[in-house]
Write an enzyme that holds these catalytic residues in place. Structure first.
Site, PDB file in Angstrom:
ATOM      1  N   ASP A 100      16.297  20.507  21.373  1.00  0.00           N
ATOM      2  CA  ASP A 100      15.740  21.752  20.871  1.00  0.00           C
ATOM      3  C   ASP A 100      15.968  22.799  21.962  1.00  0.00           C
ATOM      4  O   ASP A 100      15.569  22.603  23.112  1.00  0.00           O
ATOM      5  CB  ASP A 100      14.236  21.560  20.610  1.00  0.00           C
ATOM      6  N   ASP A 201      16.004  27.216  18.426  1.00  0.00           N
ATOM      7  CA  ASP A 201      14.740  27.814  18.010  1.00  0.00           C
ATOM      8  C   ASP A 201      14.881  29.324  17.784  1.00  0.00           C
ATOM      9  O   ASP A 201      15.402  30.030  18.654  1.00  0.00           O
ATOM     10  CB  ASP A 201      13.731  27.552  19.136  1.00  0.00           C
ATOM     11  N   GLU A 256      17.840  27.815  13.940  1.00  0.00           N
ATOM     12  CA  GLU A 256      16.653  28.123  13.146  1.00  0.00           C
ATOM     13  C   GLU A 256      16.641  29.643  12.982  1.00  0.00           C
ATOM     14  O   GLU A 256      16.480  30.378  13.946  1.00  0.00           O
ATOM     15  CB  GLU A 256      15.368  27.673  13.858  1.00  0.00           C
ATOM     16  N   HIS A 329       8.062  20.350  11.731  1.00  0.00           N
ATOM     17  CA  HIS A 329       6.785  20.382  12.441  1.00  0.00           C
ATOM     18  C   HIS A 329       6.009  21.678  12.197  1.00  0.00           C
ATOM     19  O   HIS A 329       4.902  21.827  12.712  1.00  0.00           O
ATOM     20  CB  HIS A 329       7.051  20.192  13.931  1.00  0.00           C
ATOM     21  N   ASP A 330       6.597  22.621  11.485  1.00  0.00           N
ATOM     22  CA  ASP A 330       5.916  23.885  11.191  1.00  0.00           C
ATOM     23  C   ASP A 330       5.445  23.976   9.736  1.00  0.00           C
ATOM     24  O   ASP A 330       4.893  24.995   9.332  1.00  0.00           O
ATOM     25  CB  ASP A 330       6.872  25.074  11.430  1.00  0.00           C
TER      26      ASP A 330
HETATM   27  C1  GLC Z   1       9.920  27.971  16.056  1.00  0.00           C
HETATM   28  C2  GLC Z   1       9.337  26.589  16.184  1.00  0.00           C
HETATM   29  C3  GLC Z   1       7.852  26.698  16.227  1.00  0.00           C
HETATM   30  C4  GLC Z   1       7.460  27.514  17.430  1.00  0.00           C
HETATM   31  C5  GLC Z   1       8.172  28.866  17.434  1.00  0.00           C
HETATM   32  C6  GLC Z   1       8.106  29.491  18.789  1.00  0.00           C
HETATM   33  O1  GLC Z   1       9.621  28.550  14.844  1.00  0.00           O
HETATM   34  O2  GLC Z   1       9.805  25.773  15.178  1.00  0.00           O
HETATM   35  O3  GLC Z   1       7.220  25.448  16.274  1.00  0.00           O
HETATM   36  O4  GLC Z   1       6.086  27.704  17.436  1.00  0.00           O
HETATM   37  O5  GLC Z   1       9.533  28.772  17.116  1.00  0.00           O
HETATM   38  O6  GLC Z   1       8.923  28.796  19.690  1.00  0.00           O
END
Ligand code: GLC
Ligand code: CA
Length: 557
Positions: A100, A201, A256, A329-330
């Site tokens: 990640d 991310d 992402e 995980h979100d």
């Molecule tokens: C992304 C991650 C999330 C995190 C955010 C800030 O959306 O998936 O879990 O809180 O970025 O890093």
């Protein structure tokens, strides 16, 4: 172009959230040794790639998404030696590892930020985004993803710094070429270690409009944290990353991309190979949101889900590659969200949802526990929550009078990120076999019933069903490369589509509800072979109806 064979198109990815996967030393926190212990389980499932949520040194304001040293391992998770052993053990089993990459921001405890905030002329000042206030207020109305303003005033130099996430996650200044080179060096360091790629991310947020214009305010009065998405130089910076880092090895990249549109995704994930292999988009995670506000109990309309999924399938066809996910995980657990977590329908609806997703074109992602049909947790007090997003939203929206306590607890039990973060359910022993100590977050009490030990080897379990879906992808090129076409766009209950590759054709049929739904198998599929189904008998498609949550996949050639 989608027919061009690449290993990452043919792979199934499994996401591990290390804190909740397996604790090897009884401190209540999952760790790297725990992951190594369980690699044989993943091998048995049949996945090809692990996406490892962050394991770097971090003060854990946001469970590792706030990094204070990109080149060391969080003490809770073990040591760099544990990491190297895990990587080697995964590779021995033919499993690849994606790291990640969290580089939109660092932790405020990262030495760069510690320096940056010291003085206006500190050499690290421009590593972050500092602005003067406007008439005694924040520079603009951008909100943090985790409630409140995205700007924090810093006494030391009397300026504001930008944090699209928590106050402990200051945004890096990607317009500074030194920052970009620092990030690229770090990425190369990890590639040299032998990792197989990156999940990036919120990479869509790295380039900010230098004018910092106000956005449209949401329910808490601030503009969405997505306001800067797809900024002026984002594609340029990712192309630079490709040249300076990614082109060096045959790796896999997934960005992402919160706030990404189809048009932007065509650039991020274009098959011309200039940027990333694929992106995560989130439009289908908004079908049960209220104009972007997730704190609601709104039910999704299946037609909206089909519209979004189909627009992405058709929109990227021959241009870019899709990634497919229901969970991470979100997000809350999909069986509770789009299926049924009631005993009677839990397994059957989990299988239906898995089929619907895994038969589409794109690389599928499985989030830990999804392969068992793990469910939401339903905490009844805010004290049980650990996630700062949930806790901050609870306090902010109650204080502002937007929602009552009861409403917020209900919305949290449906949407909180902690639903995905409860410990993995290995068996029916204490703490679901996750830890001998006290887990950092409560275990879902349904572990006695839902656990890996009970499901591995049981031929009609959700686990066995995922194994089979993964196998089908290896056995039939059409599952990977076939063209997608939606059937019955107006049906409120049924999601049906075909895949076509040369002479071959697949029919995928899913009843999304507990009610029976009228359906007859199209004539051309009357003598088809059934590849997979979620009812044990062979009555699929007979009697002109689908049973509750029924799914099956037919193939003709
Ligand atoms: C992304 C991650 C999330 C995190 C955010 C800030 O959306 O998936 O879990 O809180 O970025 O890093
Ligand atoms: Ca541990």
């Amino acid at each position: 172009m989608n027919l061009e064979k690449r290993w990452w198109k043919e792979s199934v990815v499994y996401q591990i959230y290390p804190r909740s996967f397996k604790d090897s030393n009884g401190d209540g926190i999952g760790d790297l040794k725990g992951i190594t212990e369980k690699l044989d389980y993943l091998k048995e499932l049949g996945i090809d790639v692990i996406w490892l949520s962050p394991v770097y040194q971090s003060p854990n304001d946001d469970n590792g998404y706030d990094i204070s040293d990109y080149r060391s391992i969080m003490a809770d998770f073990g040591t760099m030696q544990d990491f190297d052993e895990m990587l080697a053990a995964a590779h021995e089993r033919g499993i690849k590892i994606l790291m990640d990459l969290v580089v939109n921001h660092t932790s405020d405890e990262h030495p760069w930020f510690v320096e940056s905030r010291k003085s206006k002329d500190n050499p690290y000042r421009d590593y972050y985004i500092w602005r003067d206030g406007k008439d005694g207020h924040e520079p603009n109305n951008w909100g943090s993803c985790f409630s409140g303003s995205a700007w924090k005033y810093d006494e030391q130099t009397q300026m504001y710094f930008l944090h699209l996430f928590s106050k402990k996650q200051p945004d890096l200044n990607w317009d500074n070429p030194i920052v970009r080179d620092e990030v690229f060096d770090m990425m190369n360091w990890w590639l040299d270690k032998g990792i197989d790629g990156f999940r990036m991310d919120v990479i869509s947020l790295i380039s900010k409009n230098p004018d910092f214009p106000d956005g449209i305010p949401g329910i808490n009065g601030y503009a969405s944290f997505n306001e800067p998405a797809n900024g002026p130089h984002v594609h340029e910076y990712i192309q630079e990353m490709r040249e300076k880092v990614l082109n060096r090895t045959d790796n896999m990249t997934v960005g992402e991309c919160s706030g990404v549109t189809l048009e932007e995704a065509k650039k991020y994930a274009s098959s011309d190979g200039k940027e990333l292999n694929m992106v995560f988009q989130f439009e289908h995670m908004d079908v049960d949101a209220d104009e972007g506000n997730k704190w609601t109990d709104k039910k999704m309309d299946l037609r909206d889900l089909k519209e979004v999924m189909t627009r992405w399938e058709k929109g990227l066809e021959d241009i870019a590659w899709n990634s497919l996910f229901w969970n991470n995980h979100d997000q809350p657990r999909v069986v509770s969200r789009f299926g049924s977590d009631q005993k009677e329908y839990r397994e059957i609806s989990a299988k239906m949802l898995a089929t619907c997703l895994h038969m589409m074109q794109g690389t599928p992602y499985i989030y830990q526990g999804e392969e068992l049909g793990m469910t939401n947790i339903h905490f009844d007090t805010i004290d049980d929550y650990r996630d700062l997003d949930s806790i901050n939203a609870y306090h902010e929206l109650i204080e502002q009078g937007v929602y009552t306590k009861e409403e917020m607890l209900k919305f949290l039990s449906m949407k909180s990120r902690d639903n995905a973060r409860t410990p993995f359910q290995w068996d029916d022993s204490k703490n679901a076999g996750f830890s001998d100590g006290t887990p950092w977050i409560k275990v879902n009490p349904n572990y006695a019933e839902i656990n890996a030990k009970e499901q591995v080897g049981r031929s009609d379990s959700v686990f066995s069903y995922y194994q089979k879906l993964i196998r089908l992808r290896k056995e039939h090129d059409i599952v990977v490369y076939g063209t997608y076409d939606l059937l019955l766009p107006d049906s409120k209950e049924i999601y049906a589509y075909t895949r076509t590759l040369g002479e071959e054709k697949l029919l995928v049929v899913c009843n999304f509800y507990e009610k029976e739904a009228a359906f007859s198998v199209p004539e051309e599929f009357k003598d088809a072979e059934c590849l997979i189904k979620n009812y044990v008998d062979d009555n699929w498609g007979s009697e002109g109806k689908l049973r509750p949550y029924e799914t099956f996949v037919l193939k003709i050639s």
